[in-house]
Write a protein that holds these residues in place. Structure first.
Motif, PDB file in Angstrom:
ATOM      1  N   PRO A   2     -17.623 -52.264  28.897  1.00  3.41           N
ATOM      2  CA  PRO A   2     -18.958 -52.705  27.703  1.00  3.41           C
ATOM      3  C   PRO A   2     -18.406 -53.842  27.415  1.00  3.41           C
ATOM      4  O   PRO A   2     -17.282 -54.609  28.140  1.00  3.41           O
ATOM      5  N   ASN A   3     -19.929 -54.771  27.753  1.00  4.59           N
ATOM      6  CA  ASN A   3     -20.050 -56.778  27.388  1.00  4.59           C
ATOM      7  C   ASN A   3     -19.617 -57.024  25.454  1.00  4.59           C
ATOM      8  O   ASN A   3     -21.035 -56.526  24.974  1.00  4.59           O
ATOM      9  N   THR A   4     -18.616 -56.667  24.812  1.00  3.35           N
ATOM     10  CA  THR A   4     -19.243 -56.917  23.479  1.00  3.35           C
ATOM     11  C   THR A   4     -17.930 -57.962  23.293  1.00  3.35           C
ATOM     12  O   THR A   4     -16.803 -57.778  23.648  1.00  3.35           O
ATOM     13  N   TYR A   5     -18.377 -58.858  22.286  1.00  2.00           N
ATOM     14  CA  TYR A   5     -17.858 -59.482  21.682  1.00  2.00           C
ATOM     15  C   TYR A   5     -17.679 -58.966  20.519  1.00  2.00           C
ATOM     16  O   TYR A   5     -17.887 -58.343  19.686  1.00  2.00           O
ATOM     17  N   PHE A   6     -16.379 -60.171  19.802  1.00  4.84           N
ATOM     18  CA  PHE A   6     -15.624 -59.127  18.348  1.00  4.84           C
ATOM     19  C   PHE A   6     -16.085 -60.066  17.406  1.00  4.84           C
ATOM     20  O   PHE A   6     -16.557 -61.535  17.596  1.00  4.84           O
ATOM     21  N   ALA A   7     -16.558 -59.254  16.427  1.00  5.59           N
ATOM     22  CA  ALA A   7     -17.700 -60.232  15.459  1.00  5.59           C
ATOM     23  C   ALA A   7     -16.812 -61.498  14.741  1.00  5.59           C
ATOM     24  O   ALA A   7     -17.813 -61.871  14.828  1.00  5.59           O
ATOM     25  N   ALA A   8     -15.004 -61.501  14.942  1.00  6.95           N
ATOM     26  CA  ALA A   8     -14.673 -62.748  14.356  1.00  6.95           C
ATOM     27  C   ALA A   8     -14.777 -63.808  15.432  1.00  6.95           C
ATOM     28  O   ALA A   8     -14.746 -64.501  14.642  1.00  6.95           O
ATOM     29  N   ASP A   9     -15.022 -63.247  16.474  1.00  7.88           N
ATOM     30  CA  ASP A   9     -14.937 -65.099  17.598  1.00  7.88           C
ATOM     31  C   ASP A   9     -16.221 -64.881  17.512  1.00  7.88           C
ATOM     32  O   ASP A   9     -16.719 -66.522  17.372  1.00  7.88           O
ATOM     33  N   LEU A  10     -17.378 -64.500  17.270  1.00  9.36           N
ATOM     34  CA  LEU A  10     -19.547 -64.583  16.955  1.00  9.36           C
ATOM     35  C   LEU A  10     -19.274 -65.534  15.459  1.00  9.36           C
ATOM     36  O   LEU A  10     -19.353 -66.536  15.966  1.00  9.36           O
ATOM     37  N   ALA A  11     -17.875 -65.651  14.355  1.00  8.73           N
ATOM     38  CA  ALA A  11     -18.110 -66.373  13.015  1.00  8.73           C
ATOM     39  C   ALA A  11     -17.539 -67.620  13.473  1.00  8.73           C
ATOM     40  O   ALA A  11     -17.205 -68.034  12.442  1.00  8.73           O
ATOM     41  N   LEU A  12     -16.595 -67.337  14.113  1.00 12.16           N
ATOM     42  CA  LEU A  12     -15.989 -69.158  14.584  1.00 12.16           C
ATOM     43  C   LEU A  12     -16.578 -70.062  14.903  1.00 12.16           C
ATOM     44  O   LEU A  12     -17.555 -70.173  15.970  1.00 12.16           O
ATOM     45  N   PRO A  13     -16.713 -71.339  14.058  1.00 12.92           N
ATOM     46  CA  PRO A  13     -17.014 -72.611  15.447  1.00 12.92           C
ATOM     47  C   PRO A  13     -17.077 -72.773  16.469  1.00 12.92           C
ATOM     48  O   PRO A  13     -15.706 -71.792  16.701  1.00 12.92           O
ATOM     49  N   ALA A  14     -17.460 -73.662  17.627  1.00  8.55           N
ATOM     50  CA  ALA A  14     -17.149 -73.587  18.124  1.00  8.55           C
ATOM     51  C   ALA A  14     -15.847 -74.606  18.520  1.00  8.55           C
ATOM     52  O   ALA A  14     -15.493 -75.618  17.945  1.00  8.55           O
ATOM     53  N   PRO A  15     -14.165 -74.602  19.808  1.00 11.24           N
ATOM     54  CA  PRO A  15     -13.479 -74.821  19.581  1.00 11.24           C
ATOM     55  C   PRO A  15     -14.185 -76.445  19.626  1.00 11.24           C
ATOM     56  O   PRO A  15     -14.358 -76.912  20.435  1.00 11.24           O
TER      57      PRO A  15
END
Length: 265
Positions: A2-15
């Motif tokens: 599956p191509n799944t992003y963690f919700a916590a990742d998507l909530a982060l600002p870019a590095p």
């Protein structure tokens, strides 16, 4: 996969240009298939981490970093309790790193740079000095040798049965000449095949298989001498030298830090 992003990742600002996370992982921790919006470097304090990709299986001891470019699905398994650091890399700096997932060997400077971030528990870069340190870290990593795996695999008809036998019996001390007779080849042909197929010699390959077994046995009450003998070494000093070369510290020091539950940054 599956191509799944963690919700916590998507909530982060870019590095900016890195973002670091620190986590205490319990033994037998598993992460199902997922991917990240940014490239990810993973660093563990002890033991071994397994990453499973669509067409690749990365096995990483503690003195290696794993690199997975952005958007590549992978699952993870951690065999024993350890300290874990995840480093997300901006798209700009990620261009300096390999295009495919791989292992990157750490160096004292790389360890020191990550150590400083870890001691300060820094997530996003706070100032220009942090950004310079982040850029130096990625620059140094870009100069490291990229290995497709710590423990190589092969479907080669000559090499595959040897690898299977060595993994079943890490103490197997048969010479390359003896194996050549077993697989109806010559010692010279096998030596060339190991280098061309795996990028390492027969002896180097066997040492890596042995060190992974040693990591498991160091969790138990076996003495260093007993482990050395069980792995086919005539003296503990030969085993200790091999272990330190591949893992970066002695077996006794590794066991001590494992028992203390500390990172060895």
């Amino acid at each position: 996969m599956p191509n799944t992003y963690f919700a916590a990742d998507l909530a982060l600002p870019a590095p900016n240009p890195l973002y670091l996370r620190y986590q205490q992982m319990q033994a037998d921790t598993q992460y199902s298939s997922h991917k990240h919006p940014w490239g990810q470097l993973s660093w563990i304090s002890l033991g071994v981490m397994d990453l499973e990709l669509e067409q690749q299986h990365l096995i990483a001891p503690a003195n290696y970093l794993t690199w997975v470019p952005a958007g590549i699905p992978h699952s993870a398994y951690v065999r024993q309790a350890l300290n874990y650091t995840s480093i997300y890399v901006s798209a700009h700096l990620a261009q300096l790193l390999p295009k495919k997932a791989c292992l990157l060997t750490s160096t004292p400077l790389i360890s020191a740079l990550i150590c400083d971030f870890s001691q300060r528990q820094l997530s996003h870069m706070q100032d220009k000095s942090d950004q310079n340190q982040a850029e130096l870290l990625i620059t140094r990593l870009s100069q490291c040798k990229c290995a497709p795996n710590f423990l190589p695999t092969s479907s080669d008809t000559l090499i595959a049965p040897i690898l299977k036998a060595l993994q079943a019996e890490p103490d197997n001390a048969r010479s390359l000449s003896s194996w050549a007779s077993e697989v109806h080849s010559t010692e010279r042909t096998l030596a060339r095949r190991f280098q061309s197929e795996l990028g390492m010699s027969f002896g180097q390959c066997r040492n890596r298989i042995r060190v992974l077994q040693a990591l498991a046995w160091l969790k138990e009450d076996k003495t260093i001498q007993d482990i050395a003998w069980r792995l086919g070494y005539s003296t503990p000093s030969a085993f200790i030298a091999m272990f330190k070369q591949l893992i970066g510290l002695s077996p006794e020091r590794y066991r001590q830090q494992m028992q203390e539950g500390r990172s060895y940054f």
